[in-house]
Motif scaffolding. Structure first.
Motif, PDB file in Angstrom:
ATOM      1  N   TYR A   1      43.656 -51.044   4.375  1.00  0.00           N
ATOM      2  CA  TYR A   1      44.072 -50.530   3.062  1.00  0.00           C
ATOM      3  C   TYR A   1      44.318 -51.686   2.088  1.00  0.00           C
ATOM      4  O   TYR A   1      44.012 -51.606   0.910  1.00  0.00           O
ATOM      5  CB  TYR A   1      45.318 -49.649   3.205  1.00  0.00           C
ATOM      6  CG  TYR A   1      45.020 -48.448   4.080  1.00  0.00           C
ATOM      7  CD1 TYR A   1      44.227 -47.402   3.604  1.00  0.00           C
ATOM      8  CD2 TYR A   1      45.477 -48.387   5.399  1.00  0.00           C
ATOM      9  CE1 TYR A   1      43.904 -46.321   4.422  1.00  0.00           C
ATOM     10  CE2 TYR A   1      45.163 -47.308   6.215  1.00  0.00           C
ATOM     11  CZ  TYR A   1      44.378 -46.282   5.722  1.00  0.00           C
ATOM     12  OH  TYR A   1      44.053 -45.226   6.525  1.00  0.00           O
ATOM     13  N   GLU A   2      44.857 -52.787   2.625  1.00  0.00           N
ATOM     14  CA  GLU A   2      45.085 -53.975   1.807  1.00  0.00           C
ATOM     15  C   GLU A   2      43.742 -54.567   1.364  1.00  0.00           C
ATOM     16  O   GLU A   2      43.558 -54.937   0.201  1.00  0.00           O
ATOM     17  CB  GLU A   2      45.869 -54.979   2.679  1.00  0.00           C
ATOM     18  CG  GLU A   2      46.795 -55.921   1.957  1.00  0.00           C
ATOM     19  CD  GLU A   2      47.610 -55.297   0.867  1.00  0.00           C
ATOM     20  OE1 GLU A   2      47.493 -55.782  -0.263  1.00  0.00           O
ATOM     21  OE2 GLU A   2      48.343 -54.290   1.130  1.00  0.00           O
ATOM     22  N   ALA A   3      42.810 -54.612   2.317  1.00  0.00           N
ATOM     23  CA  ALA A   3      41.495 -55.198   2.027  1.00  0.00           C
ATOM     24  C   ALA A   3      40.760 -54.410   0.941  1.00  0.00           C
ATOM     25  O   ALA A   3      40.034 -54.985   0.129  1.00  0.00           O
ATOM     26  CB  ALA A   3      40.653 -55.238   3.307  1.00  0.00           C
TER      27      ALA A   3
ATOM     28  N   GLN B   1      40.818 -40.895   1.151  1.00  0.00           N
ATOM     29  CA  GLN B   1      41.366 -40.456  -0.140  1.00  0.00           C
ATOM     30  C   GLN B   1      42.286 -41.560  -0.692  1.00  0.00           C
ATOM     31  O   GLN B   1      42.200 -41.936  -1.860  1.00  0.00           O
ATOM     32  CB  GLN B   1      42.145 -39.133   0.044  1.00  0.00           C
ATOM     33  CG  GLN B   1      42.703 -38.566  -1.252  1.00  0.00           C
ATOM     34  CD  GLN B   1      41.599 -38.116  -2.224  1.00  0.00           C
ATOM     35  OE1 GLN B   1      40.750 -37.304  -1.869  1.00  0.00           O
ATOM     36  NE2 GLN B   1      41.604 -38.653  -3.447  1.00  0.00           N
ATOM     37  N   LYS B   2      43.136 -42.074   0.194  1.00  0.00           N
ATOM     38  CA  LYS B   2      44.066 -43.140  -0.202  1.00  0.00           C
ATOM     39  C   LYS B   2      43.272 -44.375  -0.652  1.00  0.00           C
ATOM     40  O   LYS B   2      43.600 -45.014  -1.662  1.00  0.00           O
ATOM     41  CB  LYS B   2      44.959 -43.470   1.007  1.00  0.00           C
ATOM     42  CG  LYS B   2      45.940 -44.577   0.788  1.00  0.00           C
ATOM     43  CD  LYS B   2      46.870 -44.677   2.014  1.00  0.00           C
ATOM     44  CE  LYS B   2      47.590 -46.010   2.049  1.00  0.00           C
ATOM     45  NZ  LYS B   2      48.303 -46.231   3.306  1.00  0.00           N
TER      46      LYS B   2
ATOM     47  N   ASN C   1      43.012 -46.119  -4.619  1.00  0.00           N
ATOM     48  CA  ASN C   1      43.401 -47.501  -4.936  1.00  0.00           C
ATOM     49  C   ASN C   1      42.234 -48.400  -5.323  1.00  0.00           C
ATOM     50  O   ASN C   1      42.404 -49.607  -5.471  1.00  0.00           O
ATOM     51  CB  ASN C   1      44.135 -48.123  -3.745  1.00  0.00           C
ATOM     52  CG  ASN C   1      45.522 -47.516  -3.579  1.00  0.00           C
ATOM     53  OD1 ASN C   1      46.194 -47.231  -4.580  1.00  0.00           O
ATOM     54  ND2 ASN C   1      45.926 -47.280  -2.356  1.00  0.00           N
ATOM     55  N   MET C   2      41.037 -47.813  -5.451  1.00  0.00           N
ATOM     56  CA  MET C   2      39.858 -48.642  -5.778  1.00  0.00           C
ATOM     57  C   MET C   2      39.483 -48.532  -7.250  1.00  0.00           C
ATOM     58  O   MET C   2      39.895 -47.614  -7.957  1.00  0.00           O
ATOM     59  CB  MET C   2      38.654 -48.220  -4.917  1.00  0.00           C
ATOM     60  CG  MET C   2      38.712 -48.757  -3.486  1.00  0.00           C
ATOM     61  SD  MET C   2      37.359 -48.163  -2.458  1.00  0.00           S
ATOM     62  CE  MET C   2      35.935 -48.975  -3.204  1.00  0.00           C
TER      63      MET C   2
ATOM     64  N   LEU D   1      32.950 -38.030   2.092  1.00  0.00           N
ATOM     65  CA  LEU D   1      33.354 -39.089   1.162  1.00  0.00           C
ATOM     66  C   LEU D   1      32.803 -38.828  -0.244  1.00  0.00           C
ATOM     67  O   LEU D   1      33.458 -39.129  -1.247  1.00  0.00           O
ATOM     68  CB  LEU D   1      32.892 -40.455   1.651  1.00  0.00           C
ATOM     69  CG  LEU D   1      33.490 -40.934   2.975  1.00  0.00           C
ATOM     70  CD1 LEU D   1      33.279 -42.419   3.154  1.00  0.00           C
ATOM     71  CD2 LEU D   1      34.976 -40.636   3.057  1.00  0.00           C
ATOM     72  N   ARG D   2      31.622 -38.239  -0.305  1.00  0.00           N
ATOM     73  CA  ARG D   2      31.087 -37.879  -1.633  1.00  0.00           C
ATOM     74  C   ARG D   2      31.986 -36.840  -2.277  1.00  0.00           C
ATOM     75  O   ARG D   2      32.206 -36.863  -3.488  1.00  0.00           O
ATOM     76  CB  ARG D   2      29.650 -37.349  -1.512  1.00  0.00           C
ATOM     77  CG  ARG D   2      28.676 -38.469  -1.208  1.00  0.00           C
ATOM     78  CD  ARG D   2      27.212 -38.048  -1.243  1.00  0.00           C
ATOM     79  NE  ARG D   2      26.413 -39.193  -0.838  1.00  0.00           N
ATOM     80  CZ  ARG D   2      25.672 -39.269   0.264  1.00  0.00           C
ATOM     81  NH1 ARG D   2      25.550 -38.222   1.072  1.00  0.00           N
ATOM     82  NH2 ARG D   2      25.018 -40.369   0.558  1.00  0.00           N
TER      83      ARG D   2
END
Ligand code: UDX
Length: 459
Positions: free
Chosen positions: A386-388, A410-411, A415-416, A434-435
Motif C-alpha cells: 500500500y505504501e509502494a 479499492q484502497k 490513493n493513486m 479492477l476495471r
C-alpha cells in the motif's frame, strides 16, 4: 559407512545433500564451502536459503549424518563420493565471453580433489556444465592422480527453486551418466544405490556421460522455449483479440503438448534458463552448427522482446512518458515463493522505466532492500504494497505472489493518481473486477481495453 562430500553449499548442493542425508541414515554427508558465513548460516537456525520444507529436513539430520563445514580438504580426502556443485556462471571476459560457461570454480575444485585424495573417488558433476566437461575434469584428475582411480559421473539436478524439497523427494527422474567401462558402470551403480533408497528404480535413468550432460542443457532449453513460445503467442493475442490463457488451455489439452509451463509472463528469469541456453548456443557454434545455435538464440531474443514490449506498453499507455511519474513495482523476485532475483525480468523492466525517468517504488515480500540496491543501484524499496502504490500513476505486477491477488485494490485505487493503471505481467489479478473499480488494466496476452487500443505500444 559410505561417505559423501559435496563441494558447494548453494541452492542445489544444500537441499540435495539434506535430502540424501534424511533418506539414507547410513550415509554420512558433509557439505563443504569456502565461505564461512554461508556454512555458519547452514549450521544456524536461519538457513541461507528459503525453501519450503528445507528447515525440517535439515533439523532432522544435522549433527547426526549431515554436517556443514569449511574444512574442505579434510572432508574431500575422507569421502568415497564427491559431488561438485559449484557456480558455473556465464563467462564475462575473454574467449566465449557472454556465452560460454565459466569453469574456473570447477577446475579449482578438480585440482584440489587431485591434491588431497589418498583413496579412489567417484566425482559427480552436479552443477550444470557444458557437454564434455567431464572429459576435462578427468584429464585434470588422471594427470595428477598419484595412482588413485577416479570415476567421473554426470548427475544433473532438475529441481526448481521454491519446490526443491518436493522435487527432490519425488523426482520425475534421476539421471546418471558414466563411462561405458566396467569401472564406469560400477561407479554408476554405486550412485544409483544411493538414490534407490527413495527413488523407484524405473525412475533412475543411466546413460553415457555426454548424454547426461547434454540432457540437462536440453531440458532447460525446452522449458524456456515453451515460455518463449507462449509469450510470442501473447503478443499475437493482444493484436488479434484472442486470450492467451484460453489458447494455453486449449493447446495444453493435447496430451502431446501437456498443460504445464504454458503461462504467459513478462519473461522468464532465474539463474538457469538464460545461462544454459547461452551455453548451448556456444557449444553449437563451437561444433560448426550455426543454424542450431540461431534456433536456440531466438528463445532468448523473444524473452528480451517480451520484457521490452512490457516496458513500451507501460510508457505508451501513459501518454508516451513516465518521466517524473511514480510507478509501483509489485514483485521483484524471478518467480513467487523465492527471494532470488537472479536474471529476474523485474531488473530489465525497472531499468527500462528508470531510463524513461520514472520514479520507481518496489515492494516484494521476500527480496531484501540490499538486493535491490545491488541489482539496480537504487534503494527505493517499500515494506508494504500500500505504501509502494500510494500516490502512484501506475502499478506493475512482475511476480505472481499469491498475496497480490488478495490486496485491497479499492484502497490502492483511492490513493493513486488518476487515471490509475495496472500492468499485470503475470496475469494474477481479476482484470474485470479492477476495471469495475476504475483502473485501466493491461493483462499480458489478454484482449486490450479501449484505452490501450488507442495507445498502441511500439515494440
Ligand atoms: C528451472 C528448471 O525448472 C529446473 O528444472 C532447473 O533445474 C533449473 O531451472 P527455476 O529456475 O528454479 O528452475 O524456475 P522455474 O520454475 O523453472 O521458472 C523459471 C522462470 O520461468 C521463472 O521466471 C518463471 O516465472 C517463468 N515461467 C515459468 C513462466 O514465465 N511461465 C511458465 O509457465 C513457467
Amino acid at each position: 559407512m559410505v561417505k559423501i562430500c559435496c563441494i558447494g553449499a548453494g541452492y542445489v548442493g544444500g537441499p540435495t545433500m539434506a535430502v540424501i542425508a534424511v533418506k539414507c541414515p547410513a550415509i554420512e554427508v558433509v557439505v563443504v564451502d569456502i565461505s564461512k558465513p554461508r556454512i555458519d548460516a547452514w549450521n544456524s537456525d536461519k538457513l541461507p536459503i528459503y525453501e519450503p520444507g528445507l528447515d525440517e529436513v535439515v533439523k532432522a539430520c544435522r549433527g547426526k549424518n549431515l554436517f556443514f563445514s569449511t574444512d574442505v580438504e579434510k572432508h574431500v580426502a575422507e569421502a568415497d563420493i564427491i559431488f561438485v556443485s559449484v557456480n558455473t556462471p556465464t563467462k564475462t571476459r575473454g574467449l566465449g565471453a557472454g556465452k560460454a560457461a565459466d569453469l574456473t570454480y570447477w577446475e579449482s575444485a578438480a585440482r584440489m580433489i587431485a591434491d588431497v585424495s589418498k583413496s579412489d573417488k567417484i566425482v559427480v558433476e552436479k552443477s550444470t556444465v557444458p557437454v564434455k566437461t567431464a572429459e576435462a575434469i578427468e584429464k585434470i584428475l588422471t594427470h595428477n592422480s598419484k595412482g588413485i582411480n577416479y570415476q567421473i559421473l554426470s548427475n544433473p539436478e532438475f529441481l526448481a527453486e521454491g519446490t526443491a524439497i518436493e522435487d527432490l523427494f519425488k523426482p520425475d527422474r534421476v539421471l546418471i551418466g558414466g563411462r561405458e567401462t566396467p569401472e564406469g558402470r560400477k561407479a554408476v551403480q554405486a550412485l544409483k544405490e544411493v538414490y534407490a533408497h527413495w527413488v523407484p528404480e524405473e525412475n533412475i535413468i543411466t546413460t553415457n556421460l555426454w548424454s547426461a550432460e547434454l540432457s540437462k542443457l536440453a531440458a532447460n532449453a525446452f522449458l524456456a522455449q515453451r515460455i518463449s513460445s507462449v509469450n510470442a503467442m501473447s503478443a499475437l493475442c493482444e493484436a488479434t483479440g484472442a486470450n492467451v490463457s484460453e489458447v494455453s488451455y486449449a493447446i495444453g489439452k493435447d496430451s502431446r503438448i501437456g498443460p504445464k509451463f504454458l503461462n504467459a509472463s513478462v519473461g522468464f528469469g532465474g539463474s538457469c534458463f538464460q545461462k544454459d541456453i547461452l551455453n548451448l548456443v556456444y557449444i553449437c557454434e563451437c561444433n560448426g552448427l550455426p543454424e542450431v545455435a540461431n534456433y536456440w538464440k531466438q528463445v532468448i531474443k523473444i524473452n528480451d522482446y517480451q520484457k521490452s514490449r512490457f516496458v513500451n506498453r507501460v510508457v505508451s499507455s501513459m501518454f508516451n512518458t513516465v518521466s517524473g511519474k511514480k510507478v509501483a513495482i509489485l514483485g521483484f523476485a524471478f518467480k513467487k515463493d523465492t527471494g532470488d532475483t537472479r536474471e529476474t525480468p523485474a531488473i530489465d523492466v525497472c531499468k527500462g522505466l528508470l531510463g524513461d525517468k520514472a520514479h520507481v517504488s518496489i515492494y516484494d515480500p521476500e527480496v531484501t532492500e540490499d538486493q535491490i540496491q545491488r541489482d539496480l543501484a537504487m534503494n527505493k524499496f517499500d515494506w508494504d504494497a500500500y505504501e509502494a502504490t500510494k500516490g502512484a500513476h501506475a502499478v506493475c505486477i512482475l511476480t505472481e505472489w499469491n498475496q497480490f491477488k488478495e490486496l485491497d485494490y479499492q484502497k490502492i485505487f483511492d490513493n493513486m493518481q488518476k487515471p490509475a493503471f495496472i500492468f499485470d505481467g503475470r496475469n494474477v489479478v481479476d482484470a474485470e473486477k479492477l476495471r469495475g473499480i476504475g483502473f485501466i488494466v493491461y493483462s499480458i496476452g489478454k484482449p486490450l481495453d479501449a484505452w490501450l487500443k488507442d495507445m498502441p505500444a511500439i515494440a
